[in-house]
Scaffold this motif. Structure first.
Motif, PDB file in Angstrom:
ATOM      1  N   GLU A 160      -8.959  -1.542 -11.971  1.00  0.00           N
ATOM      2  CA  GLU A 160      -7.828  -1.728 -11.146  1.00  0.00           C
ATOM      3  C   GLU A 160      -6.492  -1.336 -11.887  1.00  0.00           C
ATOM      4  OE1 GLU A 160      -5.658  -5.071  -8.169  1.00  0.00           O
ATOM      5  OE2 GLU A 160      -7.435  -5.574  -9.507  1.00  0.00           O
ATOM      6  N   ASN A 161      -5.631  -0.785 -11.528  1.00  0.00           N
ATOM      7  CA  ASN A 161      -4.314  -0.391 -12.178  1.00  0.00           C
ATOM      8  C   ASN A 161      -4.509   0.331 -13.421  1.00  0.00           C
ATOM      9  OD1 ASN A 161      -3.181  -1.981 -10.139  1.00  0.00           O
ATOM     10  ND2 ASN A 161      -3.174  -3.799 -11.661  1.00  0.00           N
TER      11      ASN A 161
ATOM     12  N   LYS B 298      -8.901   0.619  -7.509  1.00  0.00           N
ATOM     13  CA  LYS B 298      -7.952   0.197  -6.933  1.00  0.00           C
ATOM     14  C   LYS B 298      -6.819   0.460  -7.748  1.00  0.00           C
ATOM     15  CE  LYS B 298      -5.660  -3.603  -4.179  1.00  0.00           C
ATOM     16  NZ  LYS B 298      -5.794  -4.933  -3.827  1.00  0.00           N
ATOM     17  N   ASN B 299      -5.726   1.281  -7.113  1.00  0.00           N
ATOM     18  CA  ASN B 299      -4.658   1.681  -7.889  1.00  0.00           C
ATOM     19  C   ASN B 299      -4.940   2.401  -9.190  1.00  0.00           C
ATOM     20  OD1 ASN B 299      -1.962   2.156  -8.360  1.00  0.00           O
ATOM     21  ND2 ASN B 299      -1.642   0.080  -9.056  1.00  0.00           N
TER      22      ASN B 299
ATOM     23  N   THR C 261      -6.150   3.588  -2.821  1.00  0.00           N
ATOM     24  CA  THR C 261      -5.067   4.082  -3.580  1.00  0.00           C
ATOM     25  C   THR C 261      -5.162   4.715  -4.866  1.00  0.00           C
ATOM     26  OG1 THR C 261      -4.036   1.887  -2.792  1.00  0.00           O
ATOM     27  CG2 THR C 261      -2.767   3.180  -4.164  1.00  0.00           C
TER      28      THR C 261
ATOM     29  N   ARG D 216      -4.539   8.021  -6.785  1.00  0.00           N
ATOM     30  CA  ARG D 216      -3.531   9.048  -7.019  1.00  0.00           C
ATOM     31  C   ARG D 216      -4.047  10.455  -7.938  1.00  0.00           C
ATOM     32  NH1 ARG D 216       0.623   6.490 -10.308  1.00  0.00           N
ATOM     33  NH2 ARG D 216      -0.859   4.492 -10.382  1.00  0.00           N
TER      34      ARG D 216
END
Length: 543
Positions: A449-450, A470-471, A494, A496
């Motif tokens: 995540e992140n 996630k992200n 999410t 990118r």
């Protein structure tokens, strides 16, 4: 000192932001305490001329200090030559600023002892500094300990420039028949083709003694250990190796080995319990910070995991891996907390490796705040096909796997599960994330995540289950951003990626299923998904 450890635990707890009901109990690391009595080694006849062997003086000082109830053995400024030494209870070996404790390059000064090699019982030369069944011991100060590793190590030709190789060969030693590896002696070359495991008679090991290079700092079954401030460098093999130890603190320690040093790991915590590694720097020839727990059947029989370890605020420069688990993890690994670390120029960043036959379970690993630059291989790697070779292929080699059939589950089947990895940045890698499980045992329950990962390839996910990204930004020029093979129950939330990617996700394998793509801009890719024959028609859900 207890207050400092308590503060460290509070900081780590807040960094991981876990819900109170799910947060595992953080380790409490017992600390050392020493009398102030100080014995300079010069009082026992030690001479700082770089020529006089000071082994006897050091041994006498350590022994007298311990017998008197403990205290500090002081190595003052200067160049002190010594043979191997053994620590004793309640002794803090303190190296003053400007002190260099130089271990001798005379290999016959190191007797053969029963010890271990890469997680299995073996006969090797005694470590330059060692201890067994000790309590309350330390090495502190601002000085340097040099393990004379050049006298022991073989060197691969591929690791050096042409001029460096010619100079090394001209210095002495011998080269193998393939002319691709230099050895410091004919005896060392002979040992390269023989087993170093225990069970042979004394003459067998004496004949290959030069090959049986020691770890630099070896502790076995010791409790309450402190390494603080000092520099360990030039180890013959692994540098720092606590085995079956408890309550270990490394603070502001520097570990340096040549980048080409075979087996030149920085720190190997093996079957250890309760540890704190903080504000340390590693620049080595193999893995930087490494967690182990024995190899194959011997490791499973020992059955002692490495557990309850905090690693924070550390830097790793050259290394095969920045933070590593395995591949000798047969006794298991659990409850590790890694935060705020930086890896610069390592071959792999977060490296988790194992293989069939190891067995063991690695679980409950919490990582938060990793920054990386110039990673030659994978930024994040889960690999259950470790092949005991350099993680980055040499020119012309490939690390692609052939199609491998499943094998029956057994005690030798390893497991990776329950990892949480948050807040990771990588600027430059070959691959952002690679997850490669076994057909019979998937890598399971991984959260990433992140993260912002800039790499030539994005995500490769093979034989995995219950994986969630996630992200996560996968910034890659590759035509395909994510490659999925025989994996299931995956969630990509999410994500990118670069504008104009040819394909966002490629799915293959008839066991690929239940894949979700959520909250992601699909319009940036020319094509969202491509599947091969055998993949269920409803394998991917887009939301």
């Amino acid at each position: 000192m207890k207050k400092r450890v308590a503060i460290a635990l509070v900081v780590i707890a807040s960094a991981f932001r876990l819900a109170p009901e799910s947060r595992p109990e953080l380790p409490k690391v017992a600390t050392t305490k020493f009398r102030r009595d100080t014995l300079p080694i010069s009082r026992f006849g030690a001479v700082a001329d770089g020529l006089t062997p000071n082994t006897t003086a050091l041994i006498r000082a350590i022994d007298q200090c311990s017998k008197a109830g403990g205290g500090v053995v002081l190595v003052p400024r200067g160049l002190w030559l010594t043979g191997p030494i053994t620590l004793k209870n309640n002794v803090n070996l303190h190296l003053a600023k400007g002190a260099l404790l130089q271990f001798t390059s005379q290999r016959d000064a190191y007797p053969l002892v029963a010890t271990t090699w890469e997680g299995e019982e073996a006969i090797r030369n005694q470590a330059p500094i060692s201890g067994v069944d000790l309590e309350n011991i330390a090495i502190t100060g601002e000085g340097i300990l040099d393990g004379a590793g050049d006298a022991w190590r073989m060197v691969k030709k591929s690791k050096l420039t042409s001029d460096q190789w010619k100079k090394l060969v001209a210095s002495g030693g011998v080269v193998n028949d393939k002319q691709d590896t230099w050895y410091p002696s004919a005896q060392s070359l002979k040992g390269a083709s023989m087993s170093i495991k225990g069970g042979q008679d004394k003459a067998y090991y004496e004949a290959i003694k030069d090959f049986l290079r020691p770890n630099m700092f070896s502790l076995t079954r010791c409790k309450r250990i402190l390494l603080e401030g000092v520099t360990f460098q030039n180890s013959p093999a692994w540098c720092l190796h606590p085995l079956l130890c408890q309550d270990i603190t490394l603070r502001n320690v520097t570990v340096k080995n040549p980048w080409y040093a075979q087996n030149g790991d920085g720190l190997d915590l093996e079957s250890c319990k309760n540890g704190l590694v903080e504000n340390c720097l590693f620049d080595v020839g193999d893995d930087g910070i490494c967690i182990k727990s024995g190899r194959d059947e011997q490791g499973r029989k020992r059955g002692v995991p490495t557990e309850n370890i905090i690693v924070r605020n550390c830097k790793v420069y050259h290394a095969h891996g920045g933070f590593v688990i395995g591949s000798e993890m047969s006794g298991g690994v659990k409850n590790l907390f890694v935060s705020n670390c930086t890896f610069m120029g390592t071959d792999v960043g977060l490296r988790f490796k194992t293989a069939r036959g190891r067995g063991g379970v690695v679980e409950n690993i919490f990582i938060d705040g990793i920054d990386m630059t110039d990673i030659a291989g994978e930024a994040i790697l889960f690999d259950m096909y470790y092949a005991a070779k350099d993680p980055v292929p040499q020119h012309g080699e490939s690390n692609e796997l052939p199609e491998i059939p499943a094998q029956p589950l057994s005690a030798g089947t390893p497991q990776f599960r329950s990892f949480e990895i948050r807040n990771v940045t990588c600027k430059g890698a070959e691959t952002g994330i690679m997850i490669r499980g076994l057909p019979e045992m998937a890598v399971r329950d991984i959260l990433i995540e992140n993260a912002v990962l800039q790499s030539r390839k994005g995500l490769i996910c093979i034989e995995a289950e219950r994986i969630k990204l996630k992200n996560v930004a996968l910034i890659t020029p590759a035509k395909t951003v994510m490659q999925i093979q025989n994996s299931r129950n995956l969630t990509f939330d999410t994500i990118r990626y670069n504008d104009g990617a040819d394909l966002l996700m490629h799915i293959s394998g008839d066991r690929s299923n239940t894949i979700k793509l959520l909250n992601t801009d699909k319009a940036k890719a020319k094509k969202v998904v491509e599947t091969t024959a055998g993949v269920p028609t409803n394998a991917l859900t887009i939301g």
